[in-house]
Structures are given as structure tokens and as C-alpha cells.
Design an enzyme around this catalytic site. Structure first.
Site, short mmCIF file in Angstrom:
data_model
loop_
_atom_site.label_atom_id
_atom_site.label_comp_id
_atom_site.label_asym_id
_atom_site.label_seq_id
_atom_site.Cartn_x
_atom_site.Cartn_y
_atom_site.Cartn_z
N ARG A 1 1.23 -1.18 0.22
CA ARG A 1 0.24 -0.18 0.18
C ARG A 1 1.28 1.03 0.22
NH1 ARG A 1 -4.71 -3.50 2.90
NH2 ARG A 1 -3.12 -3.26 5.11
N PHE B 1 -12.12 -0.90 -5.82
CA PHE B 1 -12.19 -1.95 -4.49
C PHE B 1 -12.00 -1.53 -3.09
CE2 PHE B 1 -12.81 -4.32 -8.80
CZ PHE B 1 -13.61 -4.81 -8.69
N ASP C 1 -15.97 1.83 -3.17
CA ASP C 1 -16.94 0.00 -2.34
C ASP C 1 -17.91 0.18 -3.09
OD1 ASP C 1 -14.64 -1.60 -1.52
OD2 ASP C 1 -16.89 -2.12 -0.38
N SER C 2 -18.79 -1.52 -2.85
CA SER C 2 -19.90 -1.35 -2.32
C SER C 2 -20.66 -1.58 -1.22
CB SER C 2 -20.22 -3.17 -3.36
OG SER C 2 -19.54 -3.96 -2.99
N ASN D 1 -21.18 -0.40 -6.99
CA ASN D 1 -20.61 -1.60 -8.41
C ASN D 1 -18.98 -0.78 -9.30
OD1 ASN D 1 -19.87 -3.31 -10.48
ND2 ASN D 1 -20.86 -4.84 -9.06
N ALA D 2 -18.25 -1.57 -8.63
CA ALA D 2 -16.53 -0.97 -9.12
C ALA D 2 -16.88 -1.17 -10.83
CB ALA D 2 -15.30 -1.51 -8.19
N ASP E 1 -7.44 -3.51 -6.67
CA ASP E 1 -7.68 -4.74 -5.74
C ASP E 1 -9.28 -5.33 -5.59
OD1 ASP E 1 -6.19 -5.96 -3.79
OD2 ASP E 1 -6.46 -4.52 -2.31
N CYS F 1 -5.91 -11.56 -5.58
CA CYS F 1 -5.56 -12.97 -4.18
C CYS F 1 -6.00 -14.00 -5.21
CB CYS F 1 -6.06 -11.74 -3.09
SG CYS F 1 -8.10 -11.71 -3.45
#
Length: 392
Positions: free
Chosen positions: A209, A225, A247-248, A275-276, A296, A336
Site C-alpha cells: 500500500r 474495491f 466500494d459496494s 459496483n466498481a 484490488d 488474490c
């Protein structure tokens, strides 16, 4: 001791360091071991290969604990492995011991056990039946080793059901605070150990980060996100001209603003609940432009069967981000998902760049922090990819 006999040739992967025996690799089981019992693993000729924890219900039938035929899997081994894990963290992340992963499952020789430290609160997660049966040895050893004020069992992850384990959580040692403040490279974060994602915080991205700070100087930054603001806060600290965090989850965005206020960055980050995917498309249509975009997302590929759809998803968000970036801007893109391997992830981003008509220059390629070790022979331990590209 009961023994698991492998099919011919199946010992080779274990010899290379992999810690799992799959159910489909077993020729025979002798001795009628109970689920969760310790068993020896032997090859097709009856030669000792390893010793581990047995669960006939799971696709991962044996999780290896030791490859030493003279080493017993008992309370002494548990305590010794915990001591080794903590000693390793004290050496590789000495400045982050207040917020770090103390035990990372198989990578620390304690399969299915994860322990994160937030100040003096420990969060323990157990995802294997065998380790659940050894929890009576784990908790006292953690108390002696780390002297926590409280320990929370965060056993609410669906993967436990694959092991035949119930989903339950609660305080295992002294009732502690639900929310704990920690510092990460000088940035304050509040960690919800009871209801937050994972064990309360994404510790694996800790060292990635701050990399956005120099990139963000004077830049228009979009953090898609964003969760509770790990990248967005670092961008604001890097003196970004503007930061939009998407972010959602309304709860995650509220926590982001709480973190920002604590860091003295109140009013510096614009939060958008959306929603991204939809927002990236909308900003593309509107002709919006950014100098730095951070992607991310949560894991798109949770298993091999979902990989084709995940590949399309990763390409879509990277394509949209690349279309929004100014020449000379930077794309910070992450995955991830273990099944999205590093080579495949780079390939997907390259395809997105080709379709967007952009040229890329790789500035950095990162993985998870060293307190989430990557173990040779165990590719599942290398799950996090973080690529930073200059975009032309």
C-alpha cells in the site's frame, strides 16, 4: 500408528515440499484412523514419506505436519512451531509486530491454523479438522508466547464446512474489544475483529500500500474495491490532488472515513458506494481521466472451475482502468486468487493493454508480505499478485 498408502509416483509432489495429500492419491488406508487423527503417509513400497493430520471427508485427506519419522505430532511440537513462527516474524517484520500474521498455516508447519495479531488481541482461525482437535494445545501456547489480553476465534469461513466443521466464532480467552486500532506504516486503521473481512484486516497487502504514495503526488487517484481505504489513505498521504474511493459496502466506506479522520485526512477522500465494474464503465463513457488507478478486487477465482469467468473479469476491469488513465499514469492492479497464477495474471493485463491500445512498463511486481510466507513446492502459498505499471 495408522497409515495412508499412496498410489505409485504420488510421493514426488510431497518430496518437493507440497503439504497436502489428496483423496484421489490414496491407494489404501490401514489402521482405521478416526477423522482428525495423526497418520503416517507411506509410498507404494511402504516407505515413510511424512506424518500428518487425516480427514477422509475432505478432498485434502492428509495435511502434512512433519517429514521426520522420529518427530511426534503432539503438544510439544505445536508449541515449538509457534515459537519458530513468532521468532521468524520478529526478524522479518520487526516494525509491524503490532499488526501482523503470526501463523500462516502450512507455511509455518501448522496446517489449517492462522493467527493474526492486532495490538494485544489475537484472532485465531482454524480451517482443518486435525488442527481443530489440537486447539487445546494451541491456545495455551499462544497465551504464554504472546501474552495477549484476549483471543477471538474467527471460525466463520465456509471452507470449514468442507472439513466437516461447524461455523462458529467467539471469544476463547477473555472478552476483548470488537474493534482495535493499529498502525501500518504510520497509517491508523480500525480493525473489526468480530465482523471485518478475513480476520479483520487485509494484512497481506500491508507492504504494497505505501508504494502508491510517490505515484500519487499531485495526481488524480481512483481506488476501486477500496474496502476500508488501505490504498486510498496512502494516496492521500502522498499528496494526491484528489482521491476517489469506490466500494459496494457502505460499512467499509464508513470505516474508511473513520480511518481518514484519525489520520488527519478528513475531507481528503471522496467515497462512492457503487459496483466498481459499473463505475469504471460509466467513467469511461463520461470521458473521466485519472493519473493513478488502483484495482484490488476480492478473489474472482475461488476454484479452478471458476477461472475462465475470473479471467474475463480481471481483463474487463483492467481494460476499463487502462482506458481511463492518462499517458504516463500508473496502474496498480492486484489479484488474490491463487488459480490466477502470476504468469496468467500478467498475460491478462497484457491482453487488456493491447485491446485498449496502451503500452505498459512494469515498475514493480510484488506478492504478499513476508509474514505470509511463500514456500517452494507449495504454489498455493503464492496467492497475492500486485503489479504496478506505467501506462503510455
Amino acid at each position: 500408528m495408522a497409515s495412508v498408502h499412496l498410489l505409485p509416483g504420488r510421493q514426488r509432489r510431497l518430496a518437493d515440499g507440497h503439504p497436502w495429500v489428496y483423496r484421489t492419491e490414496i491407494a489404501d488406508v490401514q489402521g482405521s484412523p478416526e477423522p482428525g487423527a495423526v497418520v503416517d503417509v507411506v509410498d507404494s513400497r511402504g516407505r515413510f514419506v511424512a506424518r500428518g493430520l487425516y480427514n477422509p471427508q475432505s478432498m485434502i485427506a492428509v495435511r502434512i505436519v512433519t517429514r521426520d519419522p522420529d518427530e511426534a505430532v503432539d503438544e510439544q511440537l505445536i508449541r515449538r512451531r509457534l515459537e519458530e513462527a513468532w521468532s521468524y516474524r520478529r526478524r522479518v517484520v520487526p516494525e509491524h509486530l503490532g499488526a501482523c500474521r503470526v501463523v500462516s498455516g502450512e507455511a509455518d508447519g501448522l496446517p489449517g491454523l492462522f493467527v493474526d495479531r492486532y495490538d494485544r488481541v489475537l484472532v485465531v482461525q482454524v480451517v482443518s479438522l486435525g488442527m481443530e482437535r489440537l486447539l487445546h494445545a494451541v491456545l495455551p501456547a499462544l497465551r504464554d508466547l504472546l501474552d495477549p489480553t484476549s483471543i477471538y476465534l474467527r471460525n466463520d469461513v465456509p471452507v470449514r464446512q468442507l472439513e466437516g466443521l461447524p461455523l462458529d466464532s467467539g471469544w476463547a480467552y477473555h472478552t476483548g474489544p470488537d474493534r482495535v486500532w493499529v498502525q501500518e506504516h504510520g497509517v491508523p486503521f480500525v480493525v473489526d475483529v468480530v465482523a471485518g473481512q478475513k480476520t479483520g484486516h487485509y494484512l497481506d497487502q500491508r507492504d504494497n500500500r505505501p508504494l502508491v504514495r510517490p505515484l500519487a503526488a499531485g495526481a488524480r487517484v481512483l481506488d476501486a474495491f477500496c474496502h476500508t481505504g488501505g490504498f486510498a489513505l496512502n494516496a492521500a498521504l502522498g499528496q494526491a490532488e484528489s482521491v476517489v474511493a469506490v466500494d459496494s459496502s457502505a460499512a467499509a466506506l464508513a470505516t474508511l472515513q473513520e480511518n481518514a479522520a484519525r489520520a488527519g485526512l478528513g475531507g481528503r477522500i471522496e467515497t462512492v458506494e457503487a459496483n466498481a465494474f459499473d463505475l469504471l464503465r460509466a467513467h469511461d463513457r463520461e470521458g473521466r481521466r485519472y493519473d493513478v488507478i488502483i484495482l484490488d478486487p476480492p478473489p474472482f477465482a475461488r476454484n479452478r472451475a471458476s477461472l475462465p469467468g475470473a479471467r474475463r473479469g480481471y481483463k474487463e476491469i483492467n481494460l476499463r482502468a487502462l482506458r481511463l488513465l492518462t499517458p504516463g499514469g500508473f496502474l496498480v492492479t492486484c489479484s488474490c486468487s491463487f488459480h490466477m497464477t502470476p504468469d496468467l495474471f500478467r498475460e491478462v493485463v497484457a491482453e487488456a493493454a493491447r485491446d485498449a491500445g496502451r503500452r505498459l512498463r512494469l515498475a514493480a511486481e510484488r506478492a504478499q508480505g513476508p509474514d505470509h510466507p511463500i514456500v517452494p513446492g507449495y504454489p498455493e502459498s503464492h496467492y497475492l499478485k500486485c503489479l504496478i505499471y506505467e501506462v503510455r
